[in-house]
Design an enzyme around this catalytic site. Structure first.
Site, mmCIF file in Angstrom:
data_model
loop_
_atom_site.group_PDB
_atom_site.id
_atom_site.type_symbol
_atom_site.label_atom_id
_atom_site.label_comp_id
_atom_site.label_asym_id
_atom_site.label_seq_id
_atom_site.Cartn_x
_atom_site.Cartn_y
_atom_site.Cartn_z
ATOM 1 N N ASP A 23 -8.119 -5.336 -18.481
ATOM 2 C CA ASP A 23 -8.585 -4.267 -17.615
ATOM 3 C C ASP A 23 -10.112 -4.357 -17.561
ATOM 4 O OD1 ASP A 23 -8.680 -2.154 -15.908
ATOM 5 O OD2 ASP A 23 -7.394 -0.847 -17.084
HETATM 6 C C1 BGC Z 1 -8.478 0.331 -13.849
HETATM 7 C C2 BGC Z 1 -7.530 -0.720 -13.324
HETATM 8 C C3 BGC Z 1 -8.094 -1.352 -12.084
HETATM 9 C C4 BGC Z 1 -9.448 -1.955 -12.429
HETATM 10 C C5 BGC Z 1 -10.107 -2.685 -11.290
HETATM 11 C C6 BGC Z 1 -9.893 -0.194 -13.977
HETATM 12 O O1 BGC Z 1 -10.798 0.823 -14.209
HETATM 13 O O2 BGC Z 1 -8.024 0.809 -15.079
HETATM 14 O O3 BGC Z 1 -6.263 -0.160 -13.111
HETATM 15 O O4 BGC Z 1 -7.226 -2.311 -11.559
HETATM 16 O O5 BGC Z 1 -10.311 -0.910 -12.844
HETATM 17 O O6 BGC Z 1 -10.583 -1.841 -10.334
#
Ligand code: BGC
Length: 729
Positions: free
Chosen positions: A268
């Site tokens: 993540d």
């Molecule tokens: C989120 C993800 C997301 C990623 C990219 C993160 O803050 O938890 O679910 O895909 O950002 O934007």
């Protein structure tokens, strides 16, 4: 004649040519950084990323969109880096790209897998048209935590329903041929346990026992792997003391081992670096080591790998074989997407022009939106309104909002591109007067900042009350702002924000013909509302066609058929509250206080999982059970539309394994079917229960089916239905 090389052979020969730094580069993902079509950056972070692209030290970009921008970056890598390995472009296409479908929690309320798959198909069609080839969706975190704002992104509290939805959405995104220019790779996230963030506070710790982890949290991910999902994202949370990003039990033993997943795992956002503040890694270099060892194949924007991984390999801390394995996985997905055949396959500007906001997409998301609406209550049949209904008052700021109903996680959509409820209604009738009531939300609310809520300035209240007094029926549109749920939007109160309840009470005092139309991204504690307001329609945040969809339901052109995918609590103190709980040893009321209850609240929820009414009625009868074959237990019931209009019903089947070596919940959904019945029509609905439905995972993560007695229920919600028993041996 020389045989065409297989993908694995092509990967082998690429790996042989790659330097260690180039391999690590494939494991590195950067966020978008400068207008690629503008001048080349001369300094700072953007210049560094540009330089890394040219060196082949970047495997993927996120948040770069548009065929022109994407082509430009792809060109740098393909033409200027030594091996020309194409980039994969990822983006959060959560419920559509430009044309927005309902938020995923709303879609889950449809219990309609065909519609959900179609909705994901529309999202993929638009996203791929702007050059993207990978979405960070579906989020398949099971959650019993309405305080957690990210429940809007998922399929709700139930594992069985959640697994079906996972499959439908993956199929919708990936289609049947990933190399087609209108299909994109999906990403099952967040692996695992993020939906159990303690106290519903985002990014918080999750402590989950083995029975819940194996039986409730992991199965949707297993379903995603079975549906051939190409990528998996881990998460921000600790799971039982170990960051999931550094968790080899999850990623190596289960995901890549037991389940045989051969796609890749993306971290993540900066979750590799976050292992330092968690207290798991000493510094970024250590985090890179732990992430790689645990099977996190690609590093989203923490630069841990690109800065430290090669060194970790050189000094013997990380075996290069692990790097090779990660790169192999990433290259495999790129091959499957067809990027090696044509790195610009997704960059067709004509297609981009043609597909965005396509009429077919509007029709598709309208259909999905209608199916997502849940009729919570309809006392006295206030709904549907007659088409010639006179003197309709519409009250509430959200009724006139073209932005908020788009919901959260709508990064590429245009502001105010939704149809407001008022617009939808006015396409039916001129008999509408509108009063906003007090202003509740700030107009410039956005994904990045917290929504401001007015709890003091009552101006607008009197005007709304006066209008209500002078009207025959009042449609109150109240709820959360679209940006009050989503990431980092945890709440400790789940009531109507600001002065909305005061407004509702004041209106109700002068006119009792009130229909409450809720717009919200999660279950809410609407207890006073439910006790007093005769009709309540849950419309969530329905996307671009929100207003048209609600108007069709209000006037009866669509008969609501949605069912709640998450329990609505009466009060915050009941949370976590979910239907498939366990029985205590003291489940029943006693004359004294010593049984499992609250002294100041009942145990039951406000609205149970699976609840949802229709403009018609369905009668259940003739429950039949045939358990002569323990491997194929047949359970059926007759469902009759006993009301006056045609409608759809989600027939639900629940079981309880009465005695088990690891105790089973009091009820578990194990089947459902959405049927359509004309007025007066009946249908026999049959379910077949096999080992897959009757068994469970024990503490060793072995799937077991134990002989013994089961209770079964077929009904209209998790709380209401025909019950019976059977035994298996
Ligand atoms: C989120 C993800 C997301 C990623 C990219 C993160 O803050 O938890 O679910 O895909 O950002 O934007």
């Amino acid at each position: 004649m020389a045989q065409e090389k297989t993908t694995e052979e092509k990967i082998d020969s690429l790996l042989e040519q790659m330097t260690l730094e180039e391999k690590v580069g494939q494991m590195n993902q950067y966020n978008g950084f400068w207008d690629a079509t503008g001048p080349v950056p001369e300094g700072g972070n953007a210049a560094m990323k540009y330089d890394h692209l040219k060196k082949g030290w970047v495997g993927s970009m996120l948040n770069v969109v548009g065929t022109e921008e994407i082509r430009k970056l792809q060109q740098i890598v393909v033409e200027e880096s030594r091996l020309g390995i194409p980039l994969i472009f990822g983006y959060d296409v959560i419920h559509g790209y430009k044309t927005l479908a309902p938020i995923p929690l709303a879609e889950a309320a449809s219990w309609d897998m065909e519609a959900i798959e179609k909705s994901a198909r529309i999202a993929a069609d638009e996203a791929s048209a702007v050059g993207l080839n990978w979405t960070f969706a579906p989020m398949i975190d099971i959650s019993r935590e309405p305080r957690w704002g990210r429940v809007m992104e998922g399929g709700g509290e139930d594992t069985y329903l959640g697994s079906k939805i996972a499959k439908a959405r993956i199929k919708g995104f990936q289609g049947d041929d990933l190399s087609k220019p209108n299909t994109i790779a999906a990403c099952a996230k967040h692996f695992a346990g993020y939906g159990f963030a303690e106290a519903g506070r985002d990014y918080n710790t999750a402590d989950i026992g083995t029975s819940t982890l194996f039986n409730s949290v992991l199965p949707p991910f297993k379903a995603a792997i079975d549906a051939d999902v190409k990528t998996v994202m881990n998460g921000f949370n600790l799971l039982n003391g170990i960051p999931v990003t550094g968790n080899s039990f999850l990623q190596r033993d289960i995901l890549k081992g037991k389940w045989g997943f051969n796609g890749f795992v993306i971290s993540d956002w900066a979750s590799i670096a976050e292992m330092v503040p968690h207290g798991f890694a000493e510094n970024l270099s250590h985090a890179a080591e732990l992430g790689t060892k645990a099977g996190s194949d690609m590093d989203m924007e923490s630069s841990a790998y690109v800065r430290h991984l090669a060194q970790n390999v050189k000094n013997g801390k990380v075996d290069e074989k692990l790097v090779d394995d990660a790169v192999r996985r990433i290259l495999r997905v790129k091959f499957e997407l067809g990027l090696f055949d044509d790195p610009y396959r997704y960059c067709n500007p004509e297609r981009e022009q043609e597909r965005l906001y396509h009429d077919d997409h509007h029709a598709g998301v309208l259909d999905m939106a209608m199916k997502s609406i849940v009729l919570l209550k309809n006392e006295g049949n206030l709904l549907p309104l007659a088409k010639d209904q006179k003197k309709i008052a519409v009250i509430g700021e959200l009724a006139n909002d073209k932005n908020s109903p788009l919901g959260s996680w709508r990064l590429a959509s245009d502001n105010n591109s939704g149809v407001s409820f008022l617009e939808g209604l006015k396409s039916y009738t001129d008999e509408v007067s509108y009063a906003r009531g007090p202003k509740i939300f700030n107009d410039d609310a956005s994904f990045l900042h917290e929504v401001q809520v007015n709890s003091t300035d009552t101006s607008g209240m009197d005007e709304a009350v006066a209008l209500a007094k002078d009207s025959d029926v009042v449609l109150m549109v109240l709820g959360e702002h679209g940006f009050q749920s989503g990431e980092a939007r945890s709440r400790t109160h789940l009531d109507l924000p600001g002065l909305q309840l005061d407004l509702l009470k004041a209106v109700y005092e002068v006119n009792q013909n009130v229909v409450l139309i809720l717009m919200n991204g999660r279950p809410m504690t609407i207890t006073w509302e439910t006790e007093n307001i005769p009709t309540i329609l849950e419309t969530w945040q329905l996307g671009t066609q929100a207003g048209n969809a609600i108007a069709k339901v209000v006037f009866g052109d669509y008969n609501p058929s949605g069912k709640l995918p998450m329990t609505f609590p009466r009060s915050i103190g009941q949370i976590p509250i979910y239907y498939n709980r366990f029985s205590t040893g003291r489940p029943d009321p006693e004359p004294n206080v010593f049984w499992s209850h609250y002294v100041d609240e009942v145990n039951d929820p406000l609205f149970p999982f699976g609840h949802g009414l229709s403009y018609t009625q369905f009668e259940y009868s003739d429950l039949e059970i045939d358990s002569s074959d323990s491997k194929n237990v047949k359970v059926s019931a007759n469902v009759k539309n006993s009301g006056g209009v045609s409608g759809e019903e989600v027939v639900q089947l629940y079981i309880r394994d009465k005695v088990a070596s690891v105790v089973r919940p009091i009820k578990e959904l194990k089947g459902f079917e959405k049927i359509s019945l004309a007025a007066g029509e009946s249908k026999k609905v049959e379910f077949v229960l096999t080992d897959a439905e009757l068994g469970f995972y024990d503490h060793n993560y072995d799937f077991v089916v134990e002989p013994g007695s089961f209770e079964v229920m077929i009904g209209t919600s998790s709380q209401e239905g025909l019950t019976g028993h059977f035994k298996i041996d």
